[in-house]
Each structure stands twice: as structure tokens, then as C-alpha cells.
Design an enzyme around this catalytic site. Structure first.
Site, PDB file in Angstrom:
ATOM      1  N   SER A 176       0.829  -1.212   0.000  1.00 51.49           N
ATOM      2  CA  SER A 176       0.000   0.000   0.000  1.00 51.49           C
ATOM      3  C   SER A 176       0.864   1.263   0.000  1.00 51.49           C
ATOM      4  O   SER A 176       0.350   2.353  -0.205  1.00 51.49           O
ATOM      5  CB  SER A 176      -0.887   0.001   1.249  1.00 51.49           C
ATOM      6  OG  SER A 176      -0.068   0.072   2.403  1.00 51.49           O
ATOM      7  N   GLY A 224      -5.332  -0.584   5.227  1.00 52.72           N
ATOM      8  CA  GLY A 224      -5.778  -1.339   6.398  1.00 52.72           C
ATOM      9  C   GLY A 224      -7.074  -0.926   7.052  1.00 52.72           C
ATOM     10  O   GLY A 224      -7.547  -1.585   7.977  1.00 52.72           O
ATOM     11  N   CYS A 236       2.467  -6.972   1.677  1.00 54.71           N
ATOM     12  CA  CYS A 236       1.491  -6.245   2.490  1.00 54.71           C
ATOM     13  C   CYS A 236       0.573  -7.280   3.129  1.00 54.71           C
ATOM     14  O   CYS A 236      -0.078  -8.052   2.410  1.00 54.71           O
ATOM     15  CB  CYS A 236       0.706  -5.310   1.568  1.00 54.71           C
ATOM     16  SG  CYS A 236      -0.647  -4.431   2.371  1.00 54.71           S
ATOM     17  N   ASN A 237       0.533  -7.308   4.445  1.00 58.75           N
ATOM     18  CA  ASN A 237      -0.336  -8.269   5.137  1.00 58.75           C
ATOM     19  C   ASN A 237      -1.809  -8.024   4.800  1.00 58.75           C
ATOM     20  O   ASN A 237      -2.577  -8.965   4.635  1.00 58.75           O
ATOM     21  CB  ASN A 237      -0.177  -8.128   6.656  1.00 58.75           C
ATOM     22  CG  ASN A 237       1.191  -8.555   7.148  1.00 58.75           C
ATOM     23  OD1 ASN A 237       1.354  -9.655   7.661  1.00 58.75           O
ATOM     24  ND2 ASN A 237       2.174  -7.702   6.990  1.00 58.75           N
ATOM     25  N   THR A 238      -2.174  -6.756   4.716  1.00 57.69           N
ATOM     26  CA  THR A 238      -3.574  -6.408   4.469  1.00 57.69           C
ATOM     27  C   THR A 238      -4.008  -6.871   3.079  1.00 57.69           C
ATOM     28  O   THR A 238      -5.053  -7.504   2.918  1.00 57.69           O
ATOM     29  CB  THR A 238      -3.754  -4.871   4.592  1.00 57.69           C
ATOM     30  OG1 THR A 238      -3.186  -4.444   5.832  1.00 57.69           O
ATOM     31  CG2 THR A 238      -5.202  -4.479   4.531  1.00 57.69           C
ATOM     32  N   CYS A 294       2.302  -6.094  10.044  1.00 61.25           N
ATOM     33  CA  CYS A 294       2.136  -5.084   8.993  1.00 61.25           C
ATOM     34  C   CYS A 294       3.542  -4.733   8.538  1.00 61.25           C
ATOM     35  O   CYS A 294       4.434  -4.509   9.370  1.00 61.25           O
ATOM     36  CB  CYS A 294       1.427  -3.845   9.540  1.00 61.25           C
ATOM     37  SG  CYS A 294       1.498  -2.413   8.425  1.00 61.25           S
ATOM     38  N   THR A 295       3.744  -4.691   7.235  1.00 57.62           N
ATOM     39  CA  THR A 295       5.108  -4.527   6.718  1.00 57.62           C
ATOM     40  C   THR A 295       5.668  -3.117   6.923  1.00 57.62           C
ATOM     41  O   THR A 295       6.859  -2.890   6.748  1.00 57.62           O
ATOM     42  CB  THR A 295       5.164  -4.900   5.227  1.00 57.62           C
ATOM     43  OG1 THR A 295       4.212  -4.093   4.514  1.00 57.62           O
ATOM     44  CG2 THR A 295       4.853  -6.373   5.027  1.00 57.62           C
ATOM     45  N   HIS A 296       4.813  -2.183   7.316  1.00 57.36           N
ATOM     46  CA  HIS A 296       5.323  -0.850   7.651  1.00 57.36           C
ATOM     47  C   HIS A 296       6.059  -0.854   8.992  1.00 57.36           C
ATOM     48  O   HIS A 296       6.987  -0.067   9.208  1.00 57.36           O
ATOM     49  CB  HIS A 296       4.177   0.168   7.757  1.00 57.36           C
ATOM     50  CG  HIS A 296       3.681   0.700   6.450  1.00 57.36           C
ATOM     51  ND1 HIS A 296       2.980  -0.056   5.549  1.00 57.36           N
ATOM     52  CD2 HIS A 296       3.794   1.947   5.894  1.00 57.36           C
ATOM     53  CE1 HIS A 296       2.660   0.700   4.501  1.00 57.36           C
ATOM     54  NE2 HIS A 296       3.149   1.917   4.688  1.00 57.36           N
TER      55      HIS A 296
HETATM   56  N1  DGL Z   1       1.805  -2.459   4.888  1.00 55.83           N
HETATM   57  C1  DGL Z   1       0.441  -2.879   5.053  1.00 55.83           C
HETATM   58  C2  DGL Z   1       0.397  -4.252   5.737  1.00 55.83           C
HETATM   59  O1  DGL Z   1       1.371  -4.970   5.752  1.00 55.83           O
HETATM   60  C3  DGL Z   1      -0.520  -2.014   5.781  1.00 55.83           C
HETATM   61  C4  DGL Z   1      -0.502  -0.565   5.728  1.00 55.83           C
HETATM   62  C5  DGL Z   1      -1.826   0.033   5.327  1.00 55.83           C
HETATM   63  O2  DGL Z   1      -2.765   0.072   6.135  1.00 55.83           O
HETATM   64  O3  DGL Z   1      -1.891   0.435   4.180  1.00 55.83           O
HETATM   65  O4  DGL Z   1      -0.618  -4.625   6.252  1.00 55.83           O
END
Ligand code: DGL
Length: 261
Positions: free
Chosen positions: A17, A49, A79-81, A190-192
Site C-alpha cells: 500500500s 488497512g 502487504c499483510n492487508t 504489517c510490513t510498515h
Molecule cells: N503495509 C500494510 C500491511 O502490511 C498495511 C498498511 C496500510 O494500512 O496500508 O498490512
């Protein structure tokens, strides 16, 4: 159903994302330095998310199409989401290409067998999806698992607030209620979030393990490429191209800074 043929010297595509998936790309570059990579961050539409599932699916397909149109040989949904919302449909649609997703790395946290609860920090969508329920089901009997939705956290990271008062206040606020009893570990779903590991450690204590799924995802990418005989034969270092849906050079510069940190 769309099918594609790729050669082993084609790049590997990553999307997220926004800038979060760069934490996964970092691990992939370490493990597969000869590969070429293309990264697509959808910062214009971040965060995913807190969006409805159908919208996340639409954005995930747009990101996948962007990468496939550049001839990638494999796709990493960094991205997990997006993984929770769309990986099955992506795999059904692009059936000929390895598609690797990411989910909270609960298994290594459980295997540490530490006393206390395992906190899983992730976006509200990731924690609400069936994929997450299926994941924790198998571990819930012998471990105390505490899902912790963190709406707003990915946005701070997108804004470059990786250290300082704002991020520290945010983290203290969401974590303090859980700090009254022992914490075994924190899983970053979450990858952030790996980009604020330092700040997190300062708040919860340096002795509490913080676990994320990026190295495991990179290993799964290598396994799938090898299985399909798609690993590059290059002996020199590959290249990395970063694209973003936001216009301007600033987000690209920020992305390279994160990747190289
Ligand atoms: N990087 C996204 C993840 O791994 C989430 C960030 C978002 O909410 O866009 O879930």
C-alpha cells in the site's frame, strides 16, 4: 484465467500500500542479491488497512497488473492487508506465476515458548479477516495471543515519522494497557512496522523480542523460484527499480532511504 510465461532473468515484482513492503524487499535483496526487483508502492491510496475489502482487492489487482505489465516472473504481495484481502483471487487469476504473500509470523513467536502474551500488531483489516482467525486458531490453545489493531500507525510511517515524540506517543498510548502484565513477544503483522522497531523497543524494553515475517517471506520467494527453476543465473548484483502511485521524486527518495537503512 490469465497465464504468463517468464524467463529466469525477468525481475521479481513487489507491491504494498506504500513504503511498508520495502522492509520485505530488504530481506529479499539480502537473500537473492543477483535478482532484479521492481517495487510498486501505492502511497496515493495508503492506508489499505482501514478500507473495505472490495476496494483493497481492486487496488491489489491494479498493483499486480502494473508489475505484470513490466514482465515480472514472480509477485510478492509485501502487504499483510492485501494478502488477507486478495491473495486467493490473485492466485486464481494469475495462475502461472508464483505469488507469495505475507502473514503475521506467529509460529516463531510461539516457538520461543516465553512466558506472557504474544501481542500481534497489525491493521484492523488484517486482524478482522478469516485468514487471521485461521492462523491463530492452531496456536490459541497453548499461547495467550493478543491482537492489537493499530489504525493510524502505517500513516505515521508513510509520513516519515519513524522516531520522535509523535510516534513515541502513539505507541505508548496503544501499548501501555498491555504492559501491566508480562509480554512474551511482539509480532509485527504489517510490513510498515519494522521501520519503527527501534522506537517500539525503547517503549516495551529491549529484552522483548520483536518478530516480523519479512525474512520468512524472502525465503519462501527463493523456495518458489527454485522450485520453478526461475532463479537468475546472473553472477553480478541485480538492480532495483522503485515506482510509486504518488507523483514526485520525494516519495521515491524516501523509499530508497528506507530500503538502504
Ligand atoms: N503495509 C500494510 C500491511 O502490511 C498495511 C498498511 C496500510 O494500512 O496500508 O498490512
Amino acid at each position: 484465467m490469465k497465464t504468463y510465461n517468464f524467463n529466469k532473468e525477468a525481475p521479481v515484482g513487489f507491491f504494498d500500500s506504500g513504503v511498508g513492503g520495502l522492509s520485505v524487499l530488504q530481506e529479499a535483496v539480502k537473500l537473492l542479491p543477483e535478482e532484479n526487483f521492481i517495487y510498486y508502492g501505492d502511497s496515493k491510496n495508503a492506508p489499505y488497512g482501514t478500507k473495505p475489502i472490495e476496494e483493497i482487492k481492486r487496488l491489489s489487482f491494479a498493483a499486480a497488473d502494473f508489475l505484470l505489465s513490466r514482465g515480472v516472473k514472480a509477485l510478492v504481495v509485501a502487504c499483510n492487508t492485501a494478502t488477507s484481502a486478495s491473495i486467493e483471487e490473485l492466485r486464481d487469476t494469475y495462475s502461472n506465476i508464483p505469488i507469495i504473500g505475507i502473514e503475521p509470523a506467529l509460529k516463531p513467536a510461539v516457538e520461543l515458548k516465553l512466558p506472557g502474551k504474544i501481542i500481534i500488531m497489525a491493521t484492523p483489516v488484517t486482524l478482522a479477516e478469516k485468514k487471521f482467525y485461521d492462523l491463530i486458531k492452531s496456536y490459541a490453545e497453548n499461547s495467550v495471543i493478543q491482537p492489537l489493531p493499530c489504525p493510524g500507525l502505517a500513516e505515521l510511517i508513510e509520513d516519515g515519522k519513524l522516531t520522535g515524540e509523535e510516534i513515541s506517543y502513539f505507541l505508548r498510548n496503544i501499548l501501555e494497557p498491555f504492559m501491566v502484565s508480562p509480554i512474551a513477544s511482539i509480532v509485527l503483522g504489517c510490513t510498515h512496522y519494522p521501520f519503527i522497531k527501534g522506537e517500539l523497543s525503547r517503549i516495551i524494553g529491549a529484552d522483548i523480542p520483536i518478530i516480523d515475517g519479512s525474512a520468512g517471506t524472502a525465503r519462501e520467494l527463493r523456495r518458489q523460484l527454485s522450485l520453478k527453476d526461475l532463479l537468475s543465473d546472473r553472477t553480478i548484483k541485480g538492480n532495483i527499480h522503485i515506482f510509486n502511485s504518488l507523483e514526485g521524486e520525494e516519495i521515491i527518495k524516501f523509499s530508497y532511504t528506507l530500503l538502504n537503512q
